[in-house]
Write a protein that holds these residues in place. Structure first.
Motif, PDB file in Angstrom:
ATOM      1  N   GLU A   1      36.937  40.438  41.253  1.00 16.99           N
ATOM      2  CA  GLU A   1      37.969  39.577  41.810  1.00 16.99           C
ATOM      3  C   GLU A   1      39.370  40.135  41.605  1.00 16.99           C
ATOM      4  O   GLU A   1      40.302  39.724  42.276  1.00 16.99           O
ATOM      5  CB  GLU A   1      37.883  38.189  41.167  1.00 16.99           C
TER       6      GLU A   1
ATOM      7  N   THR B   1      27.927  38.664  33.483  1.00 15.13           N
ATOM      8  CA  THR B   1      28.176  38.255  34.866  1.00 15.13           C
ATOM      9  C   THR B   1      29.628  37.832  35.049  1.00 15.13           C
ATOM     10  O   THR B   1      30.265  38.199  36.038  1.00 15.13           O
ATOM     11  CB  THR B   1      27.234  37.099  35.255  1.00 15.13           C
ATOM     12  N   LYS B   2      30.163  37.081  34.101  1.00 15.72           N
ATOM     13  CA  LYS B   2      31.567  36.667  34.186  1.00 15.72           C
ATOM     14  C   LYS B   2      32.494  37.870  34.171  1.00 15.72           C
ATOM     15  O   LYS B   2      33.457  37.933  34.933  1.00 15.72           O
ATOM     16  CB  LYS B   2      31.919  35.750  33.010  1.00 15.72           C
ATOM     17  N   LEU B   3      32.215  38.816  33.289  1.00 18.80           N
ATOM     18  CA  LEU B   3      33.074  39.996  33.184  1.00 18.80           C
ATOM     19  C   LEU B   3      33.027  40.827  34.457  1.00 18.80           C
ATOM     20  O   LEU B   3      34.060  41.320  34.914  1.00 18.80           O
ATOM     21  CB  LEU B   3      32.667  40.842  31.979  1.00 18.80           C
ATOM     22  N   THR B   4      31.855  40.987  35.042  1.00 21.92           N
ATOM     23  CA  THR B   4      31.759  41.779  36.271  1.00 21.92           C
ATOM     24  C   THR B   4      32.405  41.055  37.440  1.00 21.92           C
ATOM     25  O   THR B   4      32.982  41.692  38.312  1.00 21.92           O
ATOM     26  CB  THR B   4      30.303  42.131  36.603  1.00 21.92           C
ATOM     27  N   GLN B   5      32.331  39.718  37.463  1.00 19.64           N
ATOM     28  CA  GLN B   5      32.984  38.968  38.534  1.00 19.64           C
ATOM     29  C   GLN B   5      34.495  39.081  38.417  1.00 19.64           C
ATOM     30  O   GLN B   5      35.188  39.194  39.414  1.00 19.64           O
ATOM     31  CB  GLN B   5      32.564  37.503  38.501  1.00 19.64           C
ATOM     32  N   LYS B   6      35.027  39.053  37.196  1.00 18.38           N
ATOM     33  CA  LYS B   6      36.470  39.182  37.017  1.00 18.38           C
ATOM     34  C   LYS B   6      36.944  40.546  37.487  1.00 18.38           C
ATOM     35  O   LYS B   6      37.995  40.666  38.089  1.00 18.38           O
ATOM     36  CB  LYS B   6      36.854  38.969  35.556  1.00 18.38           C
ATOM     37  N   LYS B   7      36.154  41.583  37.212  1.00 16.88           N
ATOM     38  CA  LYS B   7      36.527  42.916  37.676  1.00 16.88           C
ATOM     39  C   LYS B   7      36.506  42.971  39.196  1.00 16.88           C
ATOM     40  O   LYS B   7      37.361  43.577  39.816  1.00 16.88           O
ATOM     41  CB  LYS B   7      35.580  43.972  37.110  1.00 16.88           C
TER      42      LYS B   7
ATOM     43  N   LYS C   1      25.126  35.738  31.003  1.00 20.02           N
ATOM     44  CA  LYS C   1      26.200  34.940  31.590  1.00 20.02           C
ATOM     45  C   LYS C   1      27.561  35.581  31.307  1.00 20.02           C
ATOM     46  O   LYS C   1      28.427  35.633  32.186  1.00 20.02           O
ATOM     47  CB  LYS C   1      26.137  33.520  31.034  1.00 20.02           C
ATOM     48  N   LEU C   2      27.746  36.087  30.090  1.00 25.04           N
ATOM     49  CA  LEU C   2      28.992  36.761  29.729  1.00 25.04           C
ATOM     50  C   LEU C   2      29.192  38.016  30.571  1.00 25.04           C
ATOM     51  O   LEU C   2      30.278  38.244  31.106  1.00 25.04           O
ATOM     52  CB  LEU C   2      28.983  37.117  28.240  1.00 25.04           C
TER      53      LEU C   2
END
Length: 146
Positions: A117, A109-115, A106-107
């Protein structure tokens, strides 16, 4: 000749990024599993057993057939037991490992989504063509004459 080709093929396979990454993941996962097993066995289960009434989970078992002893007092047949305490311990291990992996994924995934976005920097304007440079020089010369 076939042997060297085989070794070269194996070396190429082993040095691929995915294989090396997977090997590192397996090694770290094994070490992480040992840590979690220790946390469960040595930190979580003793207080939980104390709350339940001083129970050591690894000793929990259901004796399906008692041990048989001979006239001399020696055990002739071992007891048949269902060791559900070990099963409970392994289940807690699994749940903690699964939850930890879930949080880690989950962490990531969040980091890759922030990159993904994050707005990309606007592209640099293209360099002017020879015609544009010539036209700019002509414009500047005309401005000087006025």
């Amino acid at each position: 000749m076939g042997k060297s080709t085989f070794l070269q093929d194996f070396k190429a396979f082993a040095m691929k990024g995915n294989v090396v990454d997977m090997a590192v993941g397996v090694i770290i996962g094994g070490a992480f599993g040992k840590i979690v097993s220790s946390v469960v066995a040595d930190i979580i289960m003793p207080p939980l057993g104390l709350l339940i009434g001083g129970v050591n989970f690894t000793d929990l078992k259901w004796v399906m057939k008692a041990a048989e002893y001979g006239a001399d007092g020696k055990e002739t047949a071992a007891a048949v037991t269902l060791n559900y305490g070990n099963f409970l311990q392994a289940t807690f291990d699994f749940l903690i490992i699964a939850f930890s992996i879930f949080l880690f994924i989950k962490l990531i995934t969040k980091l890759t989504q922030k990159k993904a976005e994050a707005p990309a920097a606007p592209p640099a304007p293209p360099a002017p063509t020879k015609e544009e440079i010539l036209l700019t020089e002509i414009r500047d010369l005309l401005k000087e004459k006025q």
